[in-house]
Write a protein that holds these residues in place. Structure first.
Motif, PDB file in Angstrom:
ATOM      1  N   ALA A  42       0.816  -1.218   0.000  1.00  8.16           N
ATOM      2  CA  ALA A  42       0.000   0.000   0.000  1.00  8.16           C
ATOM      3  C   ALA A  42       0.850   1.269   0.000  1.00  8.16           C
ATOM      4  O   ALA A  42       0.364   2.334  -0.375  1.00  8.16           O
ATOM      5  CB  ALA A  42      -0.925   0.005   1.220  1.00  8.16           C
ATOM      6  N   TYR A  43       2.113   1.161   0.385  1.00  8.54           N
ATOM      7  CA  TYR A  43       2.972   2.336   0.527  1.00  8.54           C
ATOM      8  C   TYR A  43       4.104   2.373  -0.495  1.00  8.54           C
ATOM      9  O   TYR A  43       4.993   3.206  -0.387  1.00  8.54           O
ATOM     10  CB  TYR A  43       3.543   2.379   1.949  1.00  8.54           C
ATOM     11  CG  TYR A  43       2.419   2.412   2.959  1.00  8.54           C
ATOM     12  CD1 TYR A  43       1.725   3.597   3.205  1.00  8.54           C
ATOM     13  CD2 TYR A  43       2.018   1.254   3.614  1.00  8.54           C
ATOM     14  CE1 TYR A  43       0.672   3.622   4.094  1.00  8.54           C
ATOM     15  CE2 TYR A  43       0.967   1.278   4.509  1.00  8.54           C
ATOM     16  CZ  TYR A  43       0.292   2.464   4.745  1.00  8.54           C
ATOM     17  OH  TYR A  43      -0.767   2.476   5.625  1.00  8.54           O
ATOM     18  N   GLU A  44       4.064   1.483  -1.470  1.00  6.49           N
ATOM     19  CA  GLU A  44       5.112   1.422  -2.488  1.00  6.49           C
ATOM     20  C   GLU A  44       4.518   1.868  -3.828  1.00  6.49           C
ATOM     21  O   GLU A  44       3.648   1.186  -4.374  1.00  6.49           O
ATOM     22  CB  GLU A  44       5.647  -0.013  -2.590  1.00  6.49           C
ATOM     23  CG  GLU A  44       6.874  -0.156  -3.430  1.00  6.49           C
ATOM     24  CD  GLU A  44       8.091   0.541  -2.853  1.00  6.49           C
ATOM     25  OE1 GLU A  44       8.801   1.192  -3.640  1.00  6.49           O
ATOM     26  OE2 GLU A  44       8.338   0.439  -1.643  1.00  6.49           O
ATOM     27  N   PRO A  45       4.944   3.016  -4.353  1.00 10.68           N
ATOM     28  CA  PRO A  45       4.367   3.500  -5.615  1.00 10.68           C
ATOM     29  C   PRO A  45       4.482   2.468  -6.738  1.00 10.68           C
ATOM     30  O   PRO A  45       5.536   1.861  -6.932  1.00 10.68           O
ATOM     31  CB  PRO A  45       5.213   4.742  -5.936  1.00 10.68           C
ATOM     32  CG  PRO A  45       5.755   5.175  -4.619  1.00 10.68           C
ATOM     33  CD  PRO A  45       5.968   3.909  -3.826  1.00 10.68           C
ATOM     34  N   GLY A  46       3.384   2.257  -7.436  1.00  9.88           N
ATOM     35  CA  GLY A  46       3.371   1.332  -8.572  1.00  9.88           C
ATOM     36  C   GLY A  46       3.290  -0.136  -8.203  1.00  9.88           C
ATOM     37  O   GLY A  46       3.406  -0.990  -9.078  1.00  9.88           O
ATOM     38  N   ALA A  47       3.104  -0.455  -6.913  1.00  7.95           N
ATOM     39  CA  ALA A  47       3.138  -1.854  -6.471  1.00  7.95           C
ATOM     40  C   ALA A  47       1.758  -2.507  -6.531  1.00  7.95           C
ATOM     41  O   ALA A  47       0.730  -1.856  -6.345  1.00  7.95           O
ATOM     42  CB  ALA A  47       3.681  -1.948  -5.052  1.00  7.95           C
ATOM     43  N   ILE A  48       1.788  -3.818  -6.792  1.00  5.69           N
ATOM     44  CA  ILE A  48       0.593  -4.652  -6.719  1.00  5.69           C
ATOM     45  C   ILE A  48       0.948  -5.913  -5.944  1.00  5.69           C
ATOM     46  O   ILE A  48       2.114  -6.304  -5.864  1.00  5.69           O
ATOM     47  CB  ILE A  48       0.038  -5.051  -8.107  1.00  5.69           C
ATOM     48  CG1 ILE A  48       1.048  -5.929  -8.855  1.00  5.69           C
ATOM     49  CG2 ILE A  48      -0.350  -3.820  -8.905  1.00  5.69           C
ATOM     50  CD1 ILE A  48       0.449  -6.709 -10.003  1.00  5.69           C
ATOM     51  N   VAL A  49      -0.065  -6.559  -5.392  1.00  7.63           N
ATOM     52  CA  VAL A  49       0.114  -7.852  -4.754  1.00  7.63           C
ATOM     53  C   VAL A  49      -1.009  -8.754  -5.245  1.00  7.63           C
ATOM     54  O   VAL A  49      -2.145  -8.308  -5.394  1.00  7.63           O
ATOM     55  CB  VAL A  49       0.151  -7.762  -3.205  1.00  7.63           C
ATOM     56  CG1 VAL A  49      -1.158  -7.260  -2.642  1.00  7.63           C
ATOM     57  CG2 VAL A  49       0.536  -9.096  -2.583  1.00  7.63           C
ATOM     58  N   ARG A  50      -0.679 -10.009  -5.521  1.00  8.04           N
ATOM     59  CA  ARG A  50      -1.653 -10.982  -5.987  1.00  8.04           C
ATOM     60  C   ARG A  50      -1.475 -12.278  -5.206  1.00  8.04           C
ATOM     61  O   ARG A  50      -0.350 -12.717  -4.966  1.00  8.04           O
ATOM     62  CB  ARG A  50      -1.490 -11.279  -7.482  1.00  8.04           C
ATOM     63  CG  ARG A  50      -1.701 -10.080  -8.403  1.00  8.04           C
ATOM     64  CD  ARG A  50      -3.158  -9.647  -8.433  1.00  8.04           C
ATOM     65  NE  ARG A  50      -3.410  -8.550  -9.326  1.00  8.04           N
ATOM     66  CZ  ARG A  50      -3.492  -7.282  -8.964  1.00  8.04           C
ATOM     67  NH1 ARG A  50      -3.312  -6.921  -7.709  1.00  8.04           N
ATOM     68  NH2 ARG A  50      -3.755  -6.337  -9.839  1.00  8.04           N
ATOM     69  N   GLY A  51      -2.591 -12.866  -4.843  1.00  2.80           N
ATOM     70  CA  GLY A  51      -2.558 -14.200  -4.271  1.00  2.80           C
ATOM     71  C   GLY A  51      -2.383 -15.189  -5.396  1.00  2.80           C
ATOM     72  O   GLY A  51      -2.906 -14.998  -6.495  1.00  2.80           O
ATOM     73  N   LEU A  52      -1.635 -16.252  -5.134  1.00  4.50           N
ATOM     74  CA  LEU A  52      -1.434 -17.313  -6.122  1.00  4.50           C
ATOM     75  C   LEU A  52      -2.281 -18.506  -5.704  1.00  4.50           C
ATOM     76  O   LEU A  52      -2.142 -19.016  -4.588  1.00  4.50           O
ATOM     77  CB  LEU A  52       0.046 -17.690  -6.204  1.00  4.50           C
ATOM     78  CG  LEU A  52       0.975 -16.557  -6.649  1.00  4.50           C
ATOM     79  CD1 LEU A  52       2.434 -16.979  -6.535  1.00  4.50           C
ATOM     80  CD2 LEU A  52       0.644 -16.114  -8.074  1.00  4.50           C
ATOM     81  N   TRP A  53      -3.139 -18.929  -6.606  1.00  2.00           N
ATOM     82  CA  TRP A  53      -4.123 -19.957  -6.296  1.00  2.00           C
ATOM     83  C   TRP A  53      -4.054 -21.099  -7.301  1.00  2.00           C
ATOM     84  O   TRP A  53      -3.921 -20.886  -8.497  1.00  2.00           O
ATOM     85  CB  TRP A  53      -5.530 -19.359  -6.337  1.00  2.00           C
ATOM     86  CG  TRP A  53      -5.727 -18.298  -5.309  1.00  2.00           C
ATOM     87  CD1 TRP A  53      -5.398 -16.974  -5.404  1.00  2.00           C
ATOM     88  CD2 TRP A  53      -6.267 -18.467  -4.003  1.00  2.00           C
ATOM     89  NE1 TRP A  53      -5.708 -16.319  -4.238  1.00  2.00           N
ATOM     90  CE2 TRP A  53      -6.248 -17.213  -3.365  1.00  2.00           C
ATOM     91  CE3 TRP A  53      -6.780 -19.564  -3.313  1.00  2.00           C
ATOM     92  CZ2 TRP A  53      -6.721 -17.021  -2.070  1.00  2.00           C
ATOM     93  CZ3 TRP A  53      -7.250 -19.372  -2.026  1.00  2.00           C
ATOM     94  CH2 TRP A  53      -7.215 -18.124  -1.421  1.00  2.00           C
ATOM     95  N   CYS A  54      -4.162 -22.298  -6.786  1.00  2.00           N
ATOM     96  CA  CYS A  54      -4.348 -23.497  -7.606  1.00  2.00           C
ATOM     97  C   CYS A  54      -5.722 -24.024  -7.204  1.00  2.00           C
ATOM     98  O   CYS A  54      -5.874 -24.610  -6.120  1.00  2.00           O
ATOM     99  CB  CYS A  54      -3.260 -24.523  -7.339  1.00  2.00           C
ATOM    100  SG  CYS A  54      -3.418 -25.998  -8.366  1.00  2.00           S
TER     101      CYS A  54
END
Length: 154
Positions: A42-54
């Motif tokens: 949330a505090y890193e410009p341009g950042a995303i986070v994704r969960g990896l799911w099988c």
């Protein structure tokens, strides 16, 4: 054969499973925990986070930074930054890491990047050999005990 892996946005419903992901004890000093990554993104410009799911199973977490939108003057130009890749201890050795790098490449291409760049801890038993097998090469740049690796898109 690569496992079927999906990168999904973190939601209220998926958060608990992602926060519970743990790596092997010998890897804990190599990558930040999922709670830390989810908080920091949330505090890193341009950042995303994704969960990896099988399927219904959370197997990892992927965090990236769009270097095109938020450039780092020292990074290789035009590369997307693979900031964090975490694969759960019980999911390692099943091809999820390789598949996750493929998903990261797809995200980076969508941003208009020409390749991926990352930092990996120089440590016996660390992830550098894994990344080298996937075509990443050292750039010569270091940050403390971490080595920068990059890979252009094919």
């Amino acid at each position: 054969m690569s496992p079927l892996l999906a990168a999904r946005e973190v939601t209220r419903d998926s958060l608990g499973a992602l926060l519970d992901i743990e790596v092997r004890p010998d890897q804990r000093d190599q990558v930040a925990s999922p709670p830390r990554t989810i908080a920091q993104v949330a505090y890193e410009p341009g950042a995303i986070v994704r969960g990896l799911w099988c399927g219904p199973r959370a197997v990892g977490l992927l965090a990236m930074i769009d270097q095109i939108a938020a450039p780092d003057a020292e990074a290789p130009p035009g590369h997307a930054y693979l900031w964090r890749l975490t694969i759960a201890s019980d999911a390692q050795g099943q091809g999820f890491g390789r598949a996750a790098v493929g998903l990261a490449a797809g995200i980076g291409r969508g941003w208009g990047a020409q390749g991926l760049v990352l930092f990996a801890l120089e440590k016996e038993g660390g992830a550098i050999p894994f990344y080298l097998r996937l075509g990443f090469r050292p750039t010569g740049r270091r940050a403390g005990r971490e080595m920068e690796l990059s890979r252009p898109f094919d």
